[in-house]
Design a protein around this motif. Sequence first.
Motif, PDB file in Angstrom:
ATOM      1  N   THR A   1       0.902  -1.148   0.012  1.00  0.00           N
ATOM      2  CA  THR A   1      -0.048  -0.149  -0.077  1.00  0.00           C
ATOM      3  C   THR A   1       0.855   1.111  -0.081  1.00  0.00           C
ATOM      4  OG1 THR A   1      -1.676  -1.166   1.237  1.00  0.00           O
ATOM      5  CG2 THR A   1      -1.844   1.091   1.275  1.00  0.00           C
ATOM      6  N   LEU A   2       1.967   1.091   0.873  1.00  0.00           N
ATOM      7  CA  LEU A   2       2.955   2.390   0.788  1.00  0.00           C
ATOM      8  C   LEU A   2       3.637   2.428  -0.475  1.00  0.00           C
ATOM      9  CD1 LEU A   2       4.449   1.864   4.436  1.00  0.00           C
ATOM     10  CD2 LEU A   2       2.777   3.531   3.738  1.00  0.00           C
ATOM     11  N   LEU A   3       3.862   1.627  -1.344  1.00  0.00           N
ATOM     12  CA  LEU A   3       4.868   1.834  -2.354  1.00  0.00           C
ATOM     13  C   LEU A   3       4.365   2.844  -3.331  1.00  0.00           C
ATOM     14  CD1 LEU A   3       5.921  -1.874  -3.035  1.00  0.00           C
ATOM     15  CD2 LEU A   3       7.231  -0.143  -2.242  1.00  0.00           C
ATOM     16  N   PRO A   4       2.960   2.632  -3.859  1.00  0.00           N
ATOM     17  CA  PRO A   4       2.605   3.717  -4.594  1.00  0.00           C
ATOM     18  C   PRO A   4       2.437   5.072  -4.287  1.00  0.00           C
ATOM     19  CG  PRO A   4       0.764   2.108  -4.071  1.00  0.00           C
ATOM     20  CD  PRO A   4       1.919   1.418  -3.534  1.00  0.00           C
ATOM     21  N   LEU A   5       2.118   5.131  -2.900  1.00  0.00           N
ATOM     22  CA  LEU A   5       1.921   6.386  -2.081  1.00  0.00           C
ATOM     23  C   LEU A   5       3.484   7.133  -2.065  1.00  0.00           C
ATOM     24  CD1 LEU A   5      -0.265   5.425   0.915  1.00  0.00           C
ATOM     25  CD2 LEU A   5      -0.898   6.810  -1.272  1.00  0.00           C
ATOM     26  N   TRP A   6       4.551   6.285  -2.081  1.00  0.00           N
ATOM     27  CA  TRP A   6       5.845   6.881  -1.646  1.00  0.00           C
ATOM     28  C   TRP A   6       6.187   7.464  -3.336  1.00  0.00           C
ATOM     29  CZ3 TRP A   6       8.791   2.981   1.669  1.00  0.00           C
ATOM     30  CH2 TRP A   6       8.603   2.872   2.973  1.00  0.00           C
ATOM     31  N   MET A   7       5.731   6.549  -4.258  1.00  0.00           N
ATOM     32  CA  MET A   7       6.198   6.981  -5.609  1.00  0.00           C
ATOM     33  C   MET A   7       5.436   8.267  -6.052  1.00  0.00           C
ATOM     34  SD  MET A   7       8.564   4.885  -6.419  1.00  0.00           S
ATOM     35  CE  MET A   7       8.637   5.503  -8.544  1.00  0.00           C
ATOM     36  N   LYS A   8       4.114   8.455  -5.357  1.00  0.00           N
ATOM     37  CA  LYS A   8       3.584   9.690  -5.755  1.00  0.00           C
ATOM     38  C   LYS A   8       3.846  10.868  -4.863  1.00  0.00           C
ATOM     39  CE  LYS A   8      -0.164   6.943  -7.476  1.00  0.00           C
ATOM     40  NZ  LYS A   8      -1.668   6.439  -7.327  1.00  0.00           N
TER      41      LYS A   8
ATOM     42  N   GLY B   1       6.398  12.747  -4.519  1.00  0.00           N
ATOM     43  CA  GLY B   1       7.462  13.930  -5.090  1.00  0.00           C
ATOM     44  C   GLY B   1       8.664  13.845  -4.171  1.00  0.00           C
ATOM     45  N   MET B   2       8.868  13.091  -3.127  1.00  0.00           N
ATOM     46  CA  MET B   2      10.122  13.016  -2.271  1.00  0.00           C
ATOM     47  C   MET B   2      10.801  12.089  -2.840  1.00  0.00           C
ATOM     48  SD  MET B   2       8.303  13.314   1.350  1.00  0.00           S
ATOM     49  CE  MET B   2       9.749  13.439   2.043  1.00  0.00           C
ATOM     50  N   PRO B   3      11.968  12.544  -3.203  1.00  0.00           N
ATOM     51  CA  PRO B   3      13.257  11.484  -3.716  1.00  0.00           C
ATOM     52  C   PRO B   3      13.645  10.273  -2.691  1.00  0.00           C
ATOM     53  CG  PRO B   3      13.825  13.906  -4.533  1.00  0.00           C
ATOM     54  CD  PRO B   3      12.623  13.922  -3.381  1.00  0.00           C
ATOM     55  N   ALA B   4      13.577  10.710  -1.575  1.00  0.00           N
ATOM     56  CA  ALA B   4      13.658   9.703  -0.438  1.00  0.00           C
ATOM     57  C   ALA B   4      12.984   8.528  -0.613  1.00  0.00           C
ATOM     58  CB  ALA B   4      14.127  10.296   0.998  1.00  0.00           C
ATOM     59  N   LYS B   5      11.471   8.880  -0.487  1.00  0.00           N
ATOM     60  CA  LYS B   5      10.638   8.002  -0.450  1.00  0.00           C
ATOM     61  C   LYS B   5      10.666   7.236  -1.591  1.00  0.00           C
ATOM     62  CE  LYS B   5       7.392  10.126   2.907  1.00  0.00           C
ATOM     63  NZ  LYS B   5       6.082  10.655   3.098  1.00  0.00           N
ATOM     64  N   GLN B   6      10.708   7.806  -2.613  1.00  0.00           N
ATOM     65  CA  GLN B   6      10.611   7.171  -4.211  1.00  0.00           C
ATOM     66  C   GLN B   6      11.951   6.211  -4.270  1.00  0.00           C
ATOM     67  OE1 GLN B   6      10.858  10.830  -6.325  1.00  0.00           O
ATOM     68  NE2 GLN B   6       8.588  10.760  -7.059  1.00  0.00           N
TER      69      GLN B   6
ATOM     70  N   GLU C   1       3.061 -10.667 -12.774  1.00  0.00           N
ATOM     71  CA  GLU C   1       3.728  -9.756 -13.605  1.00  0.00           C
ATOM     72  C   GLU C   1       2.964  -8.428 -13.576  1.00  0.00           C
ATOM     73  OE1 GLU C   1       3.698 -11.585 -17.322  1.00  0.00           O
ATOM     74  OE2 GLU C   1       5.758 -11.988 -17.363  1.00  0.00           O
ATOM     75  N   GLU C   2       1.503  -8.390 -13.157  1.00  0.00           N
ATOM     76  CA  GLU C   2       0.868  -7.265 -13.172  1.00  0.00           C
ATOM     77  C   GLU C   2       1.344  -6.140 -12.122  1.00  0.00           C
ATOM     78  OE1 GLU C   2      -4.056  -5.634 -12.421  1.00  0.00           O
ATOM     79  OE2 GLU C   2      -3.446  -7.987 -12.398  1.00  0.00           O
ATOM     80  N   PHE C   3       2.038  -6.604 -11.042  1.00  0.00           N
ATOM     81  CA  PHE C   3       2.328  -5.981 -10.135  1.00  0.00           C
ATOM     82  C   PHE C   3       3.488  -4.976 -10.434  1.00  0.00           C
ATOM     83  CE2 PHE C   3       5.807  -5.397  -6.598  1.00  0.00           C
ATOM     84  CZ  PHE C   3       5.251  -4.758  -5.901  1.00  0.00           C
ATOM     85  N   TYR C   4       4.204  -5.610 -11.055  1.00  0.00           N
ATOM     86  CA  TYR C   4       5.431  -4.878 -11.812  1.00  0.00           C
ATOM     87  C   TYR C   4       5.111  -3.873 -12.718  1.00  0.00           C
ATOM     88  CZ  TYR C   4       8.159  -8.293  -8.775  1.00  0.00           C
ATOM     89  OH  TYR C   4       8.646  -9.010  -7.593  1.00  0.00           O
ATOM     90  N   MET C   5       4.120  -4.423 -13.553  1.00  0.00           N
ATOM     91  CA  MET C   5       3.775  -3.611 -14.565  1.00  0.00           C
ATOM     92  C   MET C   5       3.245  -2.259 -14.084  1.00  0.00           C
ATOM     93  SD  MET C   5       2.415  -6.566 -17.348  1.00  0.00           S
ATOM     94  CE  MET C   5       1.776  -5.232 -18.646  1.00  0.00           C
ATOM     95  N   ASP C   6       2.198  -2.271 -13.126  1.00  0.00           N
ATOM     96  CA  ASP C   6       1.626  -1.283 -12.436  1.00  0.00           C
ATOM     97  C   ASP C   6       2.672  -0.184 -11.734  1.00  0.00           C
ATOM     98  OD1 ASP C   6      -0.709  -2.334 -13.071  1.00  0.00           O
ATOM     99  OD2 ASP C   6      -1.223  -2.963 -11.230  1.00  0.00           O
ATOM    100  N   PHE C   7       3.729  -1.116 -11.166  1.00  0.00           N
ATOM    101  CA  PHE C   7       4.957  -0.201 -10.642  1.00  0.00           C
ATOM    102  C   PHE C   7       5.467   0.671 -11.688  1.00  0.00           C
ATOM    103  CE2 PHE C   7       9.122   0.796  -8.725  1.00  0.00           C
ATOM    104  CZ  PHE C   7       8.579   1.262  -7.641  1.00  0.00           C
ATOM    105  N   VAL C   8       5.702   0.043 -12.684  1.00  0.00           N
ATOM    106  CA  VAL C   8       6.498   1.027 -14.141  1.00  0.00           C
ATOM    107  C   VAL C   8       5.769   2.144 -14.406  1.00  0.00           C
ATOM    108  CG1 VAL C   8       7.128   0.706 -16.373  1.00  0.00           C
ATOM    109  CG2 VAL C   8       7.533  -1.328 -14.980  1.00  0.00           C
ATOM    110  N   ASP C   9       4.563   1.920 -14.173  1.00  0.00           N
ATOM    111  CA  ASP C   9       3.677   3.301 -14.463  1.00  0.00           C
ATOM    112  C   ASP C   9       3.839   4.536 -13.617  1.00  0.00           C
ATOM    113  OD1 ASP C   9       2.343   2.271 -16.750  1.00  0.00           O
ATOM    114  OD2 ASP C   9       0.875   1.338 -15.636  1.00  0.00           O
TER     115      ASP C   9
END
Length: 224
Positions: free
Chosen positions: A123-130, A132-137, A156-164
């Motif tokens: 749950t945290l991974l997409p929040l961290w990517m969005k 805007g903080m380089p440390a969290k990303q 594979e869907e998990f990784y494909m979603d993360f690529v976005d």
Amino acid sequence: MDFFIDNQETENLFQEIFKKIQILRNGETHHEMKKFGLNYQHSLGATIVNLREIGNAFPKDHLLAHKLWTKGFRESKIVATIVEEPQKVNDEQLERWFAEMDSNELLEQASMNLFQYLPKIKTLLPLWMKSGMPAKQACAVMIVGRMAMNQKKENEEFYMDFVDLLPVKFEDAYLQKQVKRSLGKMVRRGELVANKILVLVSRLQKTDEDWKDIWEDLQYELQL
């Protein structure tokens, strides 16, 4: 705000651990760290290997991790990431630790020793990517790279979603470095994931030198 009920047993463990850390004081290593940009306010120059040995010799303990982290030394913070109980880490603690991680080394150690084991990490991974903080990303990217290498059950869907969620432009060199490393692992997760990564990076590398560097690295990975 977190509230901790202190106890003498944990205090004794804390004192024992910090004494062990102090014995590892290494002026030469401390000097070398400064050459690589690791300018901690409080550091004894202990090696990561020795710190892991110390941390792994003690039980997981939320209060103990708190004591070690608030001590403020590079070494005590790293050991704190090892002895922390993942299931007891809350959002407030995460925000505080992110604010107090003053080096890329601490980001990496926290990600590998603790963050990847948090119960709600997906749950945290997409929040961290969005965020805007380089440390969290960077932490999110490192964790997904580790998952790509170690967790065979992820589809594979998990990784494909993360690529976005990857940034189109890099404002932080360390983040770009971690994206390059992680994509090199993710590209081996299957044809669908590899194709999505290659299409994205092929497009971005035409106009961006950072992505061109990643593209060239991926070519090497795919030839192995």
